[in-house]
Design an enzyme around this catalytic site. Structure first.
Site, PDB file in Angstrom:
ATOM      1  N   SER A  84       0.815  -1.215   0.000  1.00  0.00           N
ATOM      2  CA  SER A  84       0.000   0.000   0.000  1.00  0.00           C
ATOM      3  C   SER A  84       0.844   1.260   0.000  1.00  0.00           C
ATOM      4  CB  SER A  84      -0.927   0.010   1.218  1.00  0.00           C
ATOM      5  OG  SER A  84      -0.167   0.043   2.422  1.00  0.00           O
ATOM      6  N   ASN A  85       1.995   1.235   0.707  1.00  0.00           N
ATOM      7  CA  ASN A  85       2.731   2.474   0.946  1.00  0.00           C
ATOM      8  C   ASN A  85       3.757   2.811  -0.132  1.00  0.00           C
ATOM      9  OD1 ASN A  85       4.262   0.270   1.758  1.00  0.00           O
ATOM     10  ND2 ASN A  85       5.201   1.325   3.494  1.00  0.00           N
ATOM     11  N   GLU A  93       3.207  -2.191  16.738  1.00  0.00           N
ATOM     12  CA  GLU A  93       3.461  -1.057  15.853  1.00  0.00           C
ATOM     13  C   GLU A  93       2.233  -0.170  15.706  1.00  0.00           C
ATOM     14  OE1 GLU A  93       5.196  -0.294  11.334  1.00  0.00           O
ATOM     15  OE2 GLU A  93       4.030  -2.108  11.772  1.00  0.00           O
ATOM     16  N   CYS A 123       8.070   1.810   6.407  1.00  0.00           N
ATOM     17  CA  CYS A 123       8.333   0.709   7.345  1.00  0.00           C
ATOM     18  C   CYS A 123       9.498   1.029   8.270  1.00  0.00           C
ATOM     19  CB  CYS A 123       8.614  -0.581   6.576  1.00  0.00           C
ATOM     20  SG  CYS A 123       9.824  -0.376   5.266  1.00  0.00           S
ATOM     21  N   GLU A 166       7.852  -8.869   4.863  1.00  0.00           N
ATOM     22  CA  GLU A 166       8.308  -7.737   5.666  1.00  0.00           C
ATOM     23  C   GLU A 166       7.084  -7.184   6.373  1.00  0.00           C
ATOM     24  OE1 GLU A 166       8.855  -3.212   5.055  1.00  0.00           O
ATOM     25  OE2 GLU A 166      10.194  -4.271   3.676  1.00  0.00           O
ATOM     26  N   SER A 198       1.153  -5.630   6.776  1.00  0.00           N
ATOM     27  CA  SER A 198       0.934  -5.709   8.220  1.00  0.00           C
ATOM     28  C   SER A 198       1.335  -7.066   8.774  1.00  0.00           C
ATOM     29  CB  SER A 198      -0.535  -5.447   8.536  1.00  0.00           C
ATOM     30  OG  SER A 198      -1.340  -6.531   8.100  1.00  0.00           O
ATOM     31  N   LYS A 249      -0.593  -9.957  -7.020  1.00  0.00           N
ATOM     32  CA  LYS A 249      -1.903  -9.565  -6.496  1.00  0.00           C
ATOM     33  C   LYS A 249      -1.834  -8.059  -6.280  1.00  0.00           C
ATOM     34  CE  LYS A 249      -5.219  -9.829  -2.738  1.00  0.00           C
ATOM     35  NZ  LYS A 249      -5.243  -8.353  -2.613  1.00  0.00           N
ATOM     36  N   HIS A 278      -2.506  -4.289  -5.223  1.00  0.00           N
ATOM     37  CA  HIS A 278      -3.104  -3.702  -4.020  1.00  0.00           C
ATOM     38  C   HIS A 278      -4.372  -2.944  -4.419  1.00  0.00           C
ATOM     39  CE1 HIS A 278      -3.697  -1.499  -0.307  1.00  0.00           C
ATOM     40  NE2 HIS A 278      -2.873  -2.379   0.247  1.00  0.00           N
TER      41      HIS A 278
END
Length: 522
Positions: A155-156, A389, A298, A261, A238, A181, A183
């Site tokens: 996503s980021n 987190e 991250c 990750e 996540s 796949k 996002h």
């Protein structure tokens, strides 16, 4: 033109009538265009055709794969402003950030191209029968492509960690076909990049099954991980989702690796002398790193560890002022914004935690409001949930009574992507014991610099012990990322004509090899 179907090899497919729209996070309004979610039929088609393509792609030369990767980079650049504009609409990220990310994406592709062209990454190793080992047999070993890889877009990073990002680039470099796949936050961006990859495959005359892309929710991702022809998974996201994918992969009749990750707090340790001499500058620097990208990297620092003193009080005062000056930025999507607010409030309502600064908004927006909180080392150590987190522009300051508590906090940390030590030169000479602890906790240890910003280079290690990563031995950034999607094969007493070129006596590819324990380069 953006295609709203799924990309199964070189065709757009829309078996499923279920659709969705991208949302502009800045306006919170739908972006025109309905995208079709993939059916399980399309998942199976994509994977089966990828497996068919693997039979030839795995035997392609390093030069052939290098030419493909460079062609993909050129096709992405040829998309021009159209790609940047669409990525801005779908992510809310600024133009300069996305232009930089596009450059990083293309540079990654070219770095892997150079790696595959040189061929050293295969770790070709030859031990001749007369080398003195027993039994006296001829042994030759190298890395081979693992098989079809499923890649989950992040996503980021709509470009650098998504469709043609580091996972895809390293898998293709190894000779592994990829099924992405996409996002759901940036389907249009994905589609444009997919078209670039498909053009590159066509121009290089390669099997279209080498790359496919699918839209879809949880069921599509699960089906990919559980498909018997998928041999590895690349994921950035996540902890909950990453752990779920790991569990699915381990439940297969033949388990496969998930290179995930996941969560990291990236603790920053500030030693007393440094804090005394540079309190204001440190506060500004760290606050900016916490808020960079609305805290959605991250590597944003989520924990600050320091020893209580007059200097720490001054630092906290400066930190409060620095946070008050920060500009809130739009978060990537509604789910991330909602999760940020929930996790932030959970932390703030934990026993012993007190608010340092919190920006608030009465508007119905998805802005990430910067904030920080404080807690004593004793309370932090007593409540493991404070290590969860908070993905967004938030950090927790841990106040220690002495250096023993500082080291206790370090020793109690979960696995991290990064850990940072700020200290004067004299202090760093005395920080060996702290460093020894942190090297067991993090994949990258920094000195006198913030962890945001990850250089793409051979020496970079972007990974860490669980829960930062699923396997601390591997990196998702830098050219060593290729090793995730390769596996060693040893040939014993093999005839020359059956050996891969990398292992033949004549070394036709001219690569560096280890022969009888000695590195030999042409």
């Amino acid at each position: 033109m953006i295609s709203t179907g799924n990309h199964v090899t070189d065709a757009s497919s829309a078996v499923n009538t279920e659709t969705f729209q991208a949302i502009n996070p800045a306006t919170r309004q739908p972006i025109p265009g309905l995208f079709n979610r993939a059916s399980l039929i399309e998942v199976n088609q994509a994977v089966e055709q990828a497996h068919e393509a693997w039979q030839s792609f795995r035997k392609s030369t390093g030069l052939e794969r290098a030419n493909l990767l460079r062609q993909i980079a050129r096709e992405i650049e040829a998309l021009g402003d159209q790609l940047i504009k669409r990525a801005m609409e779908e992510s809310g990220l600024p133009q300069a950030r996305l232009e930089g990310e596009r450059n990083r994406t293309c540079n990654q592709l070219r770095a892997f191209a150079q790696l595959t062209e040189e061929g050293h990454w295969t770790e070709a190793t030859i031990d001749l029968a007369d080398a003195g080992h027993q039994p006296a047999v001829d042994l030759r070993k190298m890395l081979h492509a693992r098989g079809v890889v499923a890649v989950f877009g992040a996503s980021n990073f709509p470009l650098a960690f998504s469709t043609a990002g580091g996972d895809t680039a390293s898998a293709l470099a190894a000779g592994c076909p990829v099924v992405v796949k996409a996002h759901p936050s940036h389907p249009g961006t994905n589609d444009l990049v997919v078209q670039a990859i498909q053009k590159a495959l066509e121009k290089r005359g390669l099997h279209p099954g080498i790359f496919s892309s699918l839209h879809g929710a949880k069921t599509v991702g699960e089906a990919l991980v559980q498909h018997p022809l998928i041999q590895a998974v690349g994921f950035t996201g996540s902890l909950n989702v990453g752990r779920h994918l790991m569990d699915l992969a381990n439940q297969r009749p033949c388990p496969i690796p998930v290179y995930a990750e996941m969560g990291s707090n990236n603790p920053v340790f500030i030693l007393p002398q440094k804090l005394t001499s540079e309190a204001s500058a440190l506060a500004i620097t760290i606050a900016g790193s916490v808020n960079l990208g609305a805290g959605q990297f991250c590597t944003n620092p989520g924990l600050i560890v320091l020893e209580e003193s007059a200097a720490s009080e001054a630092f906290l005062h400066h930190l409060q002022a620095a946070f008050a000056d920060l500009e809130p930025a739009t978060m990537l999507n509604e789910g991330i914004h909602r999760s940020y607010e929930e996790h932030r409030q959970t932390c703030l309502h934990t026993e012993g935690v007190s608010l340092g600064h919190q920006q608030m908004s009465d508007e119905d927006d998805w802005l990430g409001q910067p904030s920080f909180a404080k807690v004593s080392a004793i309370d932090f150590l007593a409540q493991p949930k404070l290590q969860e987190e908070v993905f967004g522009p938030f950090t927790l300051v841990i106040c220690c009574q002495n250096q023993d508590e500082v080291q206790a906090v370090a020793g109690a940390l979960n696995g991290q992507l990064t850990a940072t030590i700020f200290g004067t030169e004299d202090e760093l000479t005395q920080a060996v014991s702290l460093l020894d602890i942190l090297t067991t906790k993090a994949g990258r240890v920094l000195f006198n610099g913030v962890p945001t910003g990850v250089a793409v280079s051979p020496a970079m290690h972007h990974g860490g012990p669980f829960p930062a990563g699923s396997n601390a031995a591997y990196t998702s950034v830098g050219t060593d990322a290729i090793k995730r999607f390769a596996q060693p094969v040893c040939y014993q007493n093999a005839p020359q004509f059956l050996l891969p070129a990398e292992l033949q006596d004549t070394n036709p590819l001219g690569i560096c090899r280890k022969v009888n324990g000695q590195m030999q380069c042409p």
